[in-house]
Design a protein around this motif. Structure first.
Motif, PDB file in Angstrom:
ATOM      1  N   GLU A  62       0.825  -1.211  -0.073  1.00 31.29           N
ATOM      2  CA  GLU A  62      -0.113   0.025   0.073  1.00 31.29           C
ATOM      3  C   GLU A  62       0.789   1.205   0.029  1.00 31.29           C
ATOM      4  O   GLU A  62       1.880   1.096   0.567  1.00 31.29           O
ATOM      5  CB  GLU A  62      -0.983  -0.032   1.061  1.00 31.29           C
ATOM      6  CG  GLU A  62      -1.979  -1.127   1.211  1.00 31.29           C
ATOM      7  CD  GLU A  62      -3.048  -1.035   2.265  1.00 31.29           C
ATOM      8  OE1 GLU A  62      -2.934  -0.122   3.212  1.00 31.29           O
ATOM      9  OE2 GLU A  62      -3.788  -1.938   2.266  1.00 31.29           O
ATOM     10  N   PRO A  63       0.242   2.312  -0.629  1.00 32.32           N
ATOM     11  CA  PRO A  63       1.151   3.551  -0.498  1.00 32.32           C
ATOM     12  C   PRO A  63       1.865   3.943   0.605  1.00 32.32           C
ATOM     13  O   PRO A  63       1.298   3.899   1.827  1.00 32.32           O
ATOM     14  CB  PRO A  63       0.217   4.515  -1.335  1.00 32.32           C
ATOM     15  CG  PRO A  63      -0.751   3.913  -1.795  1.00 32.32           C
ATOM     16  CD  PRO A  63      -1.044   2.496  -1.179  1.00 32.32           C
ATOM     17  N   ILE A  64       3.001   4.415   0.772  1.00 28.94           N
ATOM     18  CA  ILE A  64       3.846   4.787   1.849  1.00 28.94           C
ATOM     19  C   ILE A  64       3.938   6.518   1.806  1.00 28.94           C
ATOM     20  O   ILE A  64       4.441   7.029   0.940  1.00 28.94           O
ATOM     21  CB  ILE A  64       5.091   4.207   1.715  1.00 28.94           C
ATOM     22  CG1 ILE A  64       5.124   2.719   1.964  1.00 28.94           C
ATOM     23  CG2 ILE A  64       6.224   4.675   2.884  1.00 28.94           C
ATOM     24  CD1 ILE A  64       6.255   1.902   2.024  1.00 28.94           C
ATOM     25  N   ALA A  65       3.480   7.020   2.705  1.00 33.04           N
ATOM     26  CA  ALA A  65       3.222   8.391   2.885  1.00 33.04           C
ATOM     27  C   ALA A  65       4.481   8.886   3.481  1.00 33.04           C
ATOM     28  O   ALA A  65       4.723  10.411   3.042  1.00 33.04           O
ATOM     29  CB  ALA A  65       2.291   8.964   3.511  1.00 33.04           C
ATOM     30  N   ILE A  66       5.442   8.193   4.147  1.00 34.05           N
ATOM     31  CA  ILE A  66       6.479   8.918   4.946  1.00 34.05           C
ATOM     32  C   ILE A  66       7.674   8.987   3.885  1.00 34.05           C
ATOM     33  O   ILE A  66       7.908   8.110   3.023  1.00 34.05           O
ATOM     34  CB  ILE A  66       6.871   7.838   6.087  1.00 34.05           C
ATOM     35  CG1 ILE A  66       6.050   8.312   7.233  1.00 34.05           C
ATOM     36  CG2 ILE A  66       8.283   7.731   6.465  1.00 34.05           C
ATOM     37  CD1 ILE A  66       5.985   7.414   8.333  1.00 34.05           C
ATOM     38  N   ASN A  67       8.550   9.969   4.096  1.00 37.17           N
ATOM     39  CA  ASN A  67       9.805  10.004   3.257  1.00 37.17           C
ATOM     40  C   ASN A  67      10.963   9.294   3.963  1.00 37.17           C
ATOM     41  O   ASN A  67      11.408  10.085   4.921  1.00 37.17           O
ATOM     42  CB  ASN A  67       9.905  11.659   3.178  1.00 37.17           C
ATOM     43  CG  ASN A  67      11.368  11.761   2.442  1.00 37.17           C
ATOM     44  OD1 ASN A  67      12.042  10.730   1.732  1.00 37.17           O
ATOM     45  ND2 ASN A  67      11.700  12.919   1.936  1.00 37.17           N
ATOM     46  N   ILE A  68      11.421   8.411   3.572  1.00 35.64           N
ATOM     47  CA  ILE A  68      12.404   7.672   4.278  1.00 35.64           C
ATOM     48  C   ILE A  68      13.747   8.354   4.422  1.00 35.64           C
ATOM     49  O   ILE A  68      14.470   8.236   5.562  1.00 35.64           O
ATOM     50  CB  ILE A  68      12.656   6.049   3.884  1.00 35.64           C
ATOM     51  CG1 ILE A  68      11.528   5.374   3.446  1.00 35.64           C
ATOM     52  CG2 ILE A  68      13.696   5.408   4.550  1.00 35.64           C
ATOM     53  CD1 ILE A  68      10.831   4.605   4.474  1.00 35.64           C
ATOM     54  N   ASP A  69      13.897   9.070   3.504  1.00 35.17           N
ATOM     55  CA  ASP A  69      15.160   9.981   3.369  1.00 35.17           C
ATOM     56  C   ASP A  69      15.351  10.765   4.775  1.00 35.17           C
ATOM     57  O   ASP A  69      16.548  11.156   5.177  1.00 35.17           O
ATOM     58  CB  ASP A  69      15.203  10.769   2.312  1.00 35.17           C
ATOM     59  CG  ASP A  69      15.515  10.049   0.907  1.00 35.17           C
ATOM     60  OD1 ASP A  69      15.959   8.911   1.171  1.00 35.17           O
ATOM     61  OD2 ASP A  69      15.089  10.397  -0.307  1.00 35.17           O
TER      62      ASP A  69
END
Ligand SMILES: Cc1cc2nc3c(=O)[nH]c(=O)nc-3n(C[C@H](O)[C@H](O)[C@H](O)COP(=O)(O)O)c2cc1C
Length: 164
Positions: A62-69
């Protein structure tokens, strides 16, 4: 340092410990959810899961809204499936080319962790793997497992943050 707990959980054990770790570390949390996942039970669960591992499946997330960077420290958790990490993690590792992070790894299992942590490490070889932990029979020892997770946060993960 910004911290993120990332996990996949099929039956709740890894979820419970991820939540415990995130709360005690004051970290953000990201559950990797498989699109249209069917909650299989009994023998079918092992057959389907084992096949998925064997085939090196990469199920759509499912889409991930968080920016892992944005995060410096990742704590990544998985259940053990057929001696390795669950397929949703494979999708995650391939989709996000994770590099230059400080990483803590953990898995939950029922006595046969196999090569789970080693296999995760080799998928994350461009990072600093700080520590690894496995939790056995979580659903049979809920309070004990939560306490071990809290101790890990206090004595290892938090210490690492302070010393950086
Ligand atoms: C498809 C499948 C394969 C599994 N393979 C193993 C295994 O190889 N070794 C083991 O100790 N437990 C195995 N288990 C048990 C899970 O690792 C254990 O119950 C884990 O804590 C489940 O985490 P979860 O509740 O977050 O999904 C397997 C479970 C499933 C569903």
């Amino acid at each position: 340092m910004k911290k993120l707990v990332v996990y996949y959980s099929f039956e709740g054990n890894t979820k419970l410990l991820s939540q415990t770790i995130a709360q005690n570390l004051d970290a953000e949390i990201l559950e990797l959810k498989i699109k249209n996942e069917v909650k299989r039970k009994g023998f079918m669960k092992y057959l389907w899961g084992g096949k998925s591992v064997f085939m090196k499946d990469k199920p759509e997330l499912e889409p991930i809204a968080i920016n892992i960077d944005e995060y410096d420290v990742l704590i990544i958790g998985t259940p053990v499936w057929a001696g390795t990490f669950a397929p949703g993690l494979r999708t995650f590792f391939d989709k996000y080319n994770i590099q230059n992070k400080n990483i803590f790894l953990f898995c939950t299992h029922e006595g046969g962790q196999g090569k789970t942590l080693e296999n995760m490490k080799s998928k994350l070889d461009m990072n600093n793997i700080v520590d690894c932990k496995d939790f056995v029979n979580v659903s049979k020892n809920i309070e004990l497992s939560k306490n071990i997770a809290k101790k890990w946060v206090k004595e290892t993960i938090s210490e690492f943050n302070i010393n950086k």
